[in-house]
Scaffold this motif. Structure first.
Motif, short mmCIF file in Angstrom:
data_model
loop_
_atom_site.label_atom_id
_atom_site.label_comp_id
_atom_site.label_asym_id
_atom_site.label_seq_id
_atom_site.Cartn_x
_atom_site.Cartn_y
_atom_site.Cartn_z
N VAL A 4 0.81 -0.84 -0.01
CA VAL A 4 -0.06 -0.12 0.07
C VAL A 4 0.99 1.20 0.09
CG1 VAL A 4 -1.85 1.07 1.16
CG2 VAL A 4 -1.84 -1.22 1.06
N GLU A 5 2.02 1.30 0.72
CA GLU A 5 2.87 2.22 0.78
C GLU A 5 3.61 2.75 -0.52
OE1 GLU A 5 2.90 -0.38 2.87
OE2 GLU A 5 2.31 0.79 4.80
N GLN A 6 3.98 1.47 -1.29
CA GLN A 6 4.51 1.77 -2.51
C GLN A 6 3.56 2.21 -3.51
OE1 GLN A 6 5.31 -2.03 -4.12
NE2 GLN A 6 6.99 -1.21 -5.55
N VAL A 7 2.33 2.04 -3.46
CA VAL A 7 1.15 2.63 -4.45
C VAL A 7 1.04 4.08 -3.98
CG1 VAL A 7 -1.39 2.32 -4.97
CG2 VAL A 7 0.11 0.22 -5.09
N ALA A 8 1.08 4.13 -2.85
CA ALA A 8 0.60 5.68 -2.59
C ALA A 8 1.68 6.45 -2.88
CB ALA A 8 0.64 5.66 -0.83
N GLU A 9 2.76 6.09 -2.86
CA GLU A 9 4.16 6.83 -3.26
C GLU A 9 4.09 7.22 -4.81
OE1 GLU A 9 7.72 9.02 -2.98
OE2 GLU A 9 5.87 8.67 -1.49
N ILE A 10 3.68 5.91 -5.62
CA ILE A 10 3.75 6.19 -7.08
C ILE A 10 2.57 6.91 -7.06
CG2 ILE A 10 3.11 5.05 -9.18
CD1 ILE A 10 4.77 2.39 -7.74
N TYR A 11 1.56 6.98 -6.67
CA TYR A 11 0.10 7.97 -6.71
C TYR A 11 0.56 9.14 -6.82
CZ TYR A 11 -4.90 8.89 -6.59
OH TYR A 11 -6.14 9.39 -6.82
N ARG A 12 1.20 9.41 -5.59
CA ARG A 12 1.36 11.01 -5.05
C ARG A 12 2.37 11.56 -6.06
NH1 ARG A 12 5.29 13.27 -2.91
NH2 ARG A 12 6.62 11.61 -2.51
N LEU A 13 3.31 10.87 -6.45
CA LEU A 13 4.55 11.44 -7.46
C LEU A 13 3.70 11.57 -9.00
CD1 LEU A 13 7.49 9.21 -6.69
CD2 LEU A 13 7.17 11.85 -5.89
N ALA A 36 -5.26 -1.83 -8.53
CA ALA A 36 -4.79 -0.96 -8.15
C ALA A 36 -5.87 -0.04 -7.29
CB ALA A 36 -4.55 0.02 -9.50
N ASP A 37 -7.18 -0.09 -7.88
CA ASP A 37 -8.20 0.45 -6.94
C ASP A 37 -8.18 -0.03 -5.68
OD1 ASP A 37 -8.94 2.09 -9.14
OD2 ASP A 37 -10.63 0.79 -9.81
N ARG A 38 -7.96 -1.40 -5.53
CA ARG A 38 -8.25 -1.84 -4.06
C ARG A 38 -6.74 -1.24 -3.30
NH1 ARG A 38 -7.94 -7.56 -5.79
NH2 ARG A 38 -9.55 -7.63 -7.20
N TYR A 39 -5.64 -1.23 -3.79
CA TYR A 39 -4.56 -0.75 -3.16
C TYR A 39 -4.80 0.94 -2.88
CZ TYR A 39 -1.46 -4.60 -3.42
OH TYR A 39 -1.00 -5.98 -3.51
N ILE A 40 -5.29 1.67 -3.79
CA ILE A 40 -5.72 3.11 -3.56
C ILE A 40 -6.54 3.24 -2.48
CG2 ILE A 40 -6.92 4.91 -4.65
CD1 ILE A 40 -5.25 3.88 -7.33
N LYS A 41 -7.60 2.38 -2.65
CA LYS A 41 -8.63 2.44 -1.30
C LYS A 41 -8.11 2.26 -0.01
CE LYS A 41 -13.11 0.42 -0.03
NZ LYS A 41 -13.96 -0.80 0.22
N ARG A 42 -7.33 1.14 0.03
CA ARG A 42 -6.54 0.80 1.38
C ARG A 42 -5.58 2.12 1.62
NH1 ARG A 42 -4.83 -4.95 -0.54
NH2 ARG A 42 -6.70 -6.14 -0.59
N GLY A 43 -5.00 2.66 0.71
CA GLY A 43 -4.10 3.81 0.94
C GLY A 43 -5.09 4.87 1.63
N GLY A 47 -5.09 6.65 5.53
CA GLY A 47 -4.39 7.94 5.67
C GLY A 47 -3.33 8.44 4.67
N LEU A 48 -3.04 7.41 4.01
CA LEU A 48 -1.77 7.53 3.21
C LEU A 48 -2.34 8.43 1.78
CD1 LEU A 48 -0.24 4.23 3.21
CD2 LEU A 48 0.49 6.04 4.43
#
Length: 50
Positions: A4-13, A36-43, A47-48
């Motif tokens: 989830v942290e990896q997805v959040a970082e890529i999403y943010r960048l 991806a949607d599942r990971y984004i939802k978890r993020g 609060g990531l």
């Protein structure tokens, strides 16, 4: 292994660079939009992501 942290970082960048974040996550991690949607939802739940 995708986290989830990896997805959040890529999403943010991607958002900061003006690129579509969901597509960037899918491309960089070679995962489906559904996954991806599942990971984004978890993020968001953790609060990531806003």
């Amino acid at each position: 292994m995708t986290s989830v942290e990896q997805v959040a970082e890529i999403y943010r960048l991607a958002r900061e660079a003006g690129r579509p974040p969901r597509a960037e996550v899918c491309d960089r991690l070679n995962i489906s939009t559904r996954t991806a949607d599942r990971y984004i939802k978890r993020g968001r739940e953790r609060g990531l992501l806003d």
